[in-house]
Structure formats: structure tokens, C-alpha cells
Design a protein around this motif. Sequence first.
Motif, PDB file in Angstrom:
ATOM      1  N   HIS A  50       0.824  -1.208   0.000  1.00 26.10           N
ATOM      2  CA  HIS A  50       0.000   0.000   0.000  1.00 26.10           C
ATOM      3  C   HIS A  50       0.860   1.262   0.000  1.00 26.10           C
ATOM      4  N   LEU A  53       2.095   1.697  -3.353  1.00 27.66           N
ATOM      5  CA  LEU A  53       0.991   2.180  -4.191  1.00 27.66           C
ATOM      6  C   LEU A  53       0.807   3.690  -4.021  1.00 27.66           C
ATOM      7  N   ILE A 125      -6.788   7.315  -3.125  1.00 30.00           N
ATOM      8  CA  ILE A 125      -6.007   6.116  -2.821  1.00 30.00           C
ATOM      9  C   ILE A 125      -4.885   6.461  -1.842  1.00 30.00           C
ATOM     10  N   GLN A 128      -6.131   7.049   1.612  1.00 26.99           N
ATOM     11  CA  GLN A 128      -6.684   5.838   2.202  1.00 26.99           C
ATOM     12  C   GLN A 128      -5.601   4.914   2.759  1.00 26.99           C
ATOM     13  N   VAL A 129      -4.447   4.866   2.096  1.00 25.78           N
ATOM     14  CA  VAL A 129      -3.450   3.849   2.451  1.00 25.78           C
ATOM     15  C   VAL A 129      -2.327   4.369   3.338  1.00 25.78           C
TER      16      VAL A 129
END
Lengths: 184, 119
Positions: A50, A53, A125, A128-129
Motif C-alpha cells: 500500500h 501504491l 487512494i 486511504q493507504v
Amino acid sequence: MTASHASPDVQTQPDVVLRLVSDVRYLAGARELVSGVARRMGFSQDSSSHLALAVDEALCNVIRHGYHQEQDKPIWVKIWPLADDGTQGPGVRIVIEDEAEQVDPSVIQGRDLDDIRPGGLGVHIIRQVVDQADYAPRTGRGMSLTLVKRVDGPSALRTRALSNDQERGNSCCGGSGCAPSGDS
Amino acid sequence: MPADETRLRITDQDGVTRVEFLDRNILDEASIQRIGEEIGEIIDASSEPKLLISFSNVDHMSSAALGTLITIHHKIRNRSGQLRLADIDPQIKEVFSITKLDRIFTIHEDTASALKSFG
């Protein structure tokens, strides 16, 4: 990609500095570096992925929106380990810097995911991570994005919950498919 | 990459158009735009398109590609068609979960199960 020790905007030297040019060919290498470092800092495989990412999305955003696909512009990825301070466990701080045009950080926002349309997913994203994601103009020119993630921080707990959901089969993905509400 | 060079492998099987990607990474703006246009043309050529997009060759894709998939989803829905996604790498699948797009798309483990699911 070349190693560098330039760190003009922070007080302490990072443990790792990656300098790359704004070419998508180098994103895979950046992801592998971040993921590998995170694993060795104690993050789980999922949390490490993550984190990679988040960095990947951030680099894509710099290349797309900051440098408008120009492939020879500099980007720095700097990594600091964060010690257990008694209230928060160990973690990592990653700062991504560029020399692109400066923008007001308040306009860099994700979007409501129930509004199904293209765009704005990358920032969502990222937020969120990781536990913290802060955009700021750099001194002089360019922007910086500071990401903070703790081994047992809120984003890691979300990751575990997501993994548990998938193990229990609550994910939409299955051998026989699924029936989402918005089937087309 | 020349502008007219396809980045897709397109085959037809029992009335279902199966789309596979030739690139392992779907990242740059030009490729994503071209892919969106090509798939858009397939959708426009059918009154009730049945489309299976296989990600079997794809190791990585950016959120910009997700945006194109959303556009494809809208187009197919507007033409009363059916869309299935299959063969998605676990890490990419996770991006669908994080962005809640797994609630929008019909995702199958593999091409075989996706093909069976078309009505």
C-alpha cells in the motif's frame, strides 16, 4: 535513477534518497524500493504494498499534472524511519518533491467515491493507504508531498480489515462472479 | 508509440468481445486514452455490447486507467450492454477495493467464469 544526498527542505538527512526523472519507466523501480524498505522497517506485506501504491500514485500525479508528461524532469523520493515515540509505534515518513508549478494544496483533493466518475481517484487512494498525506509548496519552486505511515496506524488497521473481508469472501471477486448493484 | 498502434488484443467468442492488454503496465496518459478510444469504438459498434476485459497480462495500472474503466462502464450501461472484468492481479484488485469500484464492476477470477456469466 541515481542516488543523491540533496535534502534542501528538511532538518535531518533522510536515510534513503532516490532521484528519478519523470519517466513512467522508472515507477516500477521506485515501487520496489519503497516496498522493500517498508518490509525491513516492520510493515506487513500488504501495508508495504500500500505504501508503494501511494508513492506510485503520487509519482504518477507529478508526471501527469505537474510535469504534463515531460520525461526529463526531476523527482525526489526521500525516506526517513520513524521511531516508536511512546504514543505512536514505529513507522516511516516519505517525502516526494518536484520542481513543477506550485499549486494551492487545498485544491488537491480526492472525491466522494459514491460519485462514480473518472478522476480524483489517485489522491483518494493515497489518503486511504497512509496515515497522513500533506501537500505543500517547496521553498523556491516545486511541490512536496509528505506521507506518514505507522506500522500499527489507522491505515494499517484499515488494510487488515480489508484483508479480513477478502478472506471471508466479502469481496466482490469470486469464481462465480458477483452481483453488484451497478451491474452493466 | 505511433498513435494508431493498438495496445489491445481483441477476439470474439460466442458473441462476447474479449479484450486483452498488450502492455504489462497501463500508466501513461496517451496509452490510456488510446485504449479508451478503442474500447469505445467496440461499444459503439454494437446495440447491446457484451464485453469481457481480461487483465491477465497486466502487472500494474494507475488510477487514470480506472477512470477510463469508469467511462467504459457508463457507455456500456447506456447501451444496455454487459461488462465483465477478469484475471486481475491481487494488487490491482486491491485498488478496486480501496476505491470501492469493486461494487460497480462485475469482477471474475478468470476468463472462463466470466464468459459463462454473460446472459
